[in-house]
Design a protein around this motif. Structure first.
Motif, mmCIF file in Angstrom:
data_model
loop_
_atom_site.group_PDB
_atom_site.id
_atom_site.type_symbol
_atom_site.label_atom_id
_atom_site.label_comp_id
_atom_site.label_asym_id
_atom_site.label_seq_id
_atom_site.Cartn_x
_atom_site.Cartn_y
_atom_site.Cartn_z
ATOM 1 N N ALA B 33 0.841 -1.207 0.000
ATOM 2 C CA ALA B 33 0.000 0.000 0.000
ATOM 3 C C ALA B 33 0.872 1.252 0.000
ATOM 4 C CB ALA B 33 -0.937 0.002 1.207
ATOM 5 N N THR B 34 1.973 1.197 0.754
ATOM 6 C CA THR B 34 2.901 2.331 0.820
ATOM 7 C C THR B 34 3.543 2.566 -0.545
ATOM 8 O OG1 THR B 34 3.345 1.813 3.121
ATOM 9 C CG2 THR B 34 4.977 3.169 1.985
ATOM 10 N N PRO B 55 -7.224 2.355 -0.069
ATOM 11 C CA PRO B 55 -7.055 1.977 1.334
ATOM 12 C C PRO B 55 -7.823 2.916 2.270
ATOM 13 C CG PRO B 55 -4.941 2.586 0.336
ATOM 14 C CD PRO B 55 -5.964 2.664 -0.734
ATOM 15 N N PHE B 56 -8.438 2.311 3.278
ATOM 16 C CA PHE B 56 -9.183 3.116 4.248
ATOM 17 C C PHE B 56 -8.630 2.949 5.666
ATOM 18 C CE2 PHE B 56 -12.562 3.824 7.315
ATOM 19 C CZ PHE B 56 -13.011 5.076 6.932
ATOM 20 N N CYS B 57 -8.438 1.679 6.115
ATOM 21 C CA CYS B 57 -8.101 1.471 7.539
ATOM 22 C C CYS B 57 -6.616 1.248 7.768
ATOM 23 C CB CYS B 57 -8.898 0.308 8.120
ATOM 24 S SG CYS B 57 -8.260 -1.334 7.684
ATOM 25 N N ASN B 58 -5.885 0.769 6.751
ATOM 26 C CA ASN B 58 -4.448 0.505 6.865
ATOM 27 C C ASN B 58 -4.102 -0.422 8.021
ATOM 28 O OD1 ASN B 58 -1.713 0.690 6.270
ATOM 29 N ND2 ASN B 58 -1.402 2.588 7.396
ATOM 30 N N MET B 59 -5.018 -1.325 8.364
ATOM 31 C CA MET B 59 -4.700 -2.305 9.402
ATOM 32 C C MET B 59 -5.399 -3.642 9.168
ATOM 33 S SD MET B 59 -6.763 -0.805 12.718
ATOM 34 C CE MET B 59 -6.646 -2.321 13.660
ATOM 35 N N GLY B 60 -5.801 -3.894 7.919
ATOM 36 C CA GLY B 60 -6.310 -5.219 7.604
ATOM 37 C C GLY B 60 -7.787 -5.440 7.859
ATOM 38 N N VAL B 61 -8.508 -4.426 8.277
ATOM 39 C CA VAL B 61 -9.922 -4.600 8.612
ATOM 40 C C VAL B 61 -10.834 -4.407 7.400
ATOM 41 C CG1 VAL B 61 -11.854 -3.633 9.952
ATOM 42 C CG2 VAL B 61 -9.639 -4.002 11.045
ATOM 43 N N CYS B 62 -10.573 -3.378 6.589
ATOM 44 C CA CYS B 62 -11.594 -2.916 5.630
ATOM 45 C C CYS B 62 -11.564 -3.638 4.284
ATOM 46 C CB CYS B 62 -11.476 -1.407 5.419
ATOM 47 S SG CYS B 62 -10.084 -0.893 4.386
ATOM 48 N N PHE B 63 -10.475 -4.266 3.922
ATOM 49 C CA PHE B 63 -10.350 -4.959 2.632
ATOM 50 C C PHE B 63 -10.549 -4.026 1.439
ATOM 51 C CE2 PHE B 63 -9.896 -9.488 3.639
ATOM 52 C CZ PHE B 63 -10.106 -9.455 5.003
ATOM 53 N N ASP B 64 -10.348 -2.722 1.611
ATOM 54 C CA ASP B 64 -10.499 -1.796 0.501
ATOM 55 C C ASP B 64 -9.170 -1.526 -0.200
ATOM 56 O OD1 ASP B 64 -12.893 -0.974 -0.533
ATOM 57 O OD2 ASP B 64 -13.335 0.433 1.073
ATOM 58 N N ARG B 80 -4.415 -8.064 0.769
ATOM 59 C CA ARG B 80 -4.564 -6.719 1.314
ATOM 60 C C ARG B 80 -3.208 -6.026 1.189
ATOM 61 N NH1 ARG B 80 -7.059 -8.740 6.903
ATOM 62 N NH2 ARG B 80 -6.019 -10.632 6.184
ATOM 63 N N CYS B 82 -2.148 -3.423 2.404
ATOM 64 C CA CYS B 82 -1.640 -2.811 3.647
ATOM 65 C C CYS B 82 -0.938 -3.836 4.527
ATOM 66 C CB CYS B 82 -2.761 -2.125 4.422
ATOM 67 S SG CYS B 82 -3.880 -3.254 5.278
ATOM 68 N N LEU B 83 -1.108 -5.141 4.241
ATOM 69 C CA LEU B 83 -0.507 -6.190 5.080
ATOM 70 C C LEU B 83 0.516 -7.028 4.310
ATOM 71 C CD1 LEU B 83 -3.544 -7.666 7.125
ATOM 72 C CD2 LEU B 83 -1.699 -6.233 7.972
#
Lengths: 483, 100
Positions: B33-34, B55-64, B80, B82-83
């Protein structure tokens, strides 16, 4: 259902979550000779508060603030301990208590596929996630959680945009705005839904008791710095719409009243490429709920909190809990809760006797009582107006961003089906809450909107049922067909 | 527009990854994501109505932040971003260019 893959690995204490509570618990349990397994989704431990840079990226003077001091000490004491069985980049997706004192089986979704771990006892310390409210444009790329923006700065050493507007009710957004500013970003504005007299004035008031609270004093210092840099910090305002075609190009900000109703005639636009939303947090109690632990709702303290006794044992045998899932209280409190829960778990597996546990727990409990009093002040200050989302949403606003369920289509379905009175039933009817995030982002708003539509009391629609796996698992991982 | 912080930060030498057919420089170990944001890509996929998502949550929750990664000749995987840490030579396909 049978266990996935190879025979389960065996451990004494499995800790889900490598944040403050999990790290403190791991340290104490290892020191008492327990076999400890720590499971975390990130490549390095530390939790969201200490989202670390990747190995190989060196940052001089990383997170120097006092708010990070205690958790950083605990991180340094545990991160490189080889006696811990570290399961990083792994999600615990199911908890299966075996009954009759036979421990708990955990299923982990790992880069190598699904794996099972059999633990004598389990400590759940999964923390919390941001709880965004829906508003027009909130799914546009460039709208992110304030905590998401902060993690890009802290961990990735990335300024994740050029010019930012932050909006919400939680003082964290001041800290995030200041970290972005220091890292080289422009901050167009910070908007708080609360009126200035409604409590946030406390941030600028040198009350000794509040100053002593690290989170509040960090927010107060951040506000001072932002204002000195000429950043408008607006009270009684909210972002009411994110504008843009392919990604954010502006934020529309308007005054909001105490119920969250915006005055759109007095709206103004701030040019920006990112909007950070900061309406607070919800605890990640899905695994505990999946395992059948008793929970109780608290809007202010983080949602479905796991009930526990004085040793942080849940209602399920051999399932201990610590940190935010017992009630949002911040990282320092999570450290202490992790220690008490570890002592409870050590008693359970016979690694410490009752008198020894009691002696060690005494001073921890005294520190914790003080931290809980301060946390109560913070959560009172941080709540958004109860009906903000209902007032901001227009017909096209997506209530559920995974399944693309608009507010209008949800309302229509609910109106056409008068027998639907629970959040679970509304989910089955509309698919809102059924997507990949499994209702973590929208579940609460689905319940609130249904209750509002039906004239029911808050909470009457109940919680979304949690099934295993608690996170989506690739089919290939589940059937052992990974390459 | 996003930028990597340089002050007080030392990174290992950059590696090349491929994003939608274009060569992109990234830091090994940083999250995908970065790397995508730093390469000015904010649209990661499109939903069923063709709306841009990122990306919305940047912690693996939103799957966006879901993207497809092709690694080592195996089947592409939706991950994801972000992960998922960057590895040299990663081939990434976003959904940014797909129509509704």
């Amino acid at each position: 259902m049978t266990s996935p893959g190879a025979p389960a690995a065996v451990t004494g204490l499995a800790i889900v979550g490598g944040g403050p509570a999990g790290m403190a618990a791991a340290r104490l349990a290892v020191d008492h000779g327990a076999d400890v397994t720590v499971i975390d989704e990130q490549p390095r431990v530390g939790g969201q508060i200490l989202r670390q840079p990747p190995r190989g990226v060196e940052v001089t003077d990383w997170l120097p603030g006092a708010v990070y001091r205690n958790v950083r000490r605990t991180l340094a004491e545990i991160e490189n301990d080889p006696s811990v069985d570290w399961r990083l980049r792994s999600s615990a997706v199911a908890l299966l208590p075996q009954g009759n004192g036979h421990g708990v089986e955990l299923w982990l979704d790992t880069p190598e596929g699904l794996q099972a771990v059999h633990a004598q006892t389990v400590l759940l310390a999964p923390g919390c996630h941001e709880q965004p409210l829906h508003f027009p444009g909130w799914t546009l790329p460039g709208v992110m959680g304030a905590g998401a923006l902060q993690s890009f700065v802290k961990s990735q050493q990335l300024v994740p945009g050029r010019r930012f507007v932050l909006s919400g009710s939680h003082p964290l957004q001041l800290v995030v705005a200041e970290q972005l500013l220091r890292a080289g970003a422009e901050i167009a504005a910070v908007a708080f839904t609360q009126r200035p007299w409604a409590g946030l004035r406390l941030l600028a008031t040198p009350m000794v008791a509040l100053r002593a609270h690290r989170q509040l004093s960090a927010a107060a210092a951040a506000m001072w710095h932002l204002r000195a840099a000429g950043v408008p910090v607006l009270f009684g305002h909210s972002v009411v719409r994110a504008r843009g075609e392919e990604s954010v190009s502006a934020a529309v900000v308007a005054p909001v009243d105490a119920d969250g109703h915006p005055d759109l005639r007095r709206a103004r636009e701030f040019e920006c490429d990112r909007i950070g939303v900061c309406h607070g947090f919800r605890v990640s109690s899905e695994l505990a709920r999946q395992a059948g632990a008793r929970v109780a709702w608290s809007t202010r303290r983080g949602g479905w909190l796991v009930a526990h006794d004085a040793w942080y044992r849940s209602s399920v045998d051999r399932l201990h809990v610590a940190g935010e899932i017992t009630g949002m209280a911040g990282a320092d409190a999570a450290l202490e809760e992790g220690r008490i829960a570890a002592l409870g778990a050590l008693r359970q597996i016979g690694a410490i006797d009752a008198a020894g546990a009691e002696a060690l727990a005494g001073p921890v409990r005294r520190r914790l009582a003080r931290l809980h009093r301060f946390a109560d002040v913070l959560t009172r200050l941080s709540a958004p107006p109860g009906n903000l989302a209902a007032h901001l949403a227009d017909d096209e606003t997506l209530l559920c961003r995974c399944e693309n369920v608009s507010v209008a289509s949800f309302d229509r379905a609910v109106d056409d089906n008068a027998f639907i009175v629970t959040a679970d039933a509304a989910k089955l009817l509309t698919r809102a809450g059924m997507g990949l995030c499994q209702g973590r982002l929208c579940g609460e708003q689905v319940a609130r909107r249904l209750e509002r539509r039906r004239g029911l009391a808050t909470g009457a629609a109940g919680a979304l049922h949690v099934n295993l796996p608690v996170r989506p698992v690739r089919l290939g991982a589940a059937v052992g067909d990974e390459d | 527009m996003s930028m990597r912080i340089e002050h007080n930060v030392s990174r290992p030498p950059p590696v090349q990854i491929t994003v939608d057919g274009a060569e992109v420089e990234a830091t090994p170990g940083e999250m995908l994501a970065t790397a995508l944001l730093a390469a000015s890509r904010t649209v990661f996929w499109r939903d069923a109505s063709g709306r841009a998502r990122g990306p919305f949550c940047n912690m693996g929750v939103c799957f966006d932040c879901l993207v497809e990664v092709h690694a080592g000749g195996g089947q592409p995987r939706r991950v994801r971003a972000c992960l998922t840490p960057v590895v040299a030579g990663m081939v990434v396909t976003t959904g940014a260019v797909e129509g509704p």
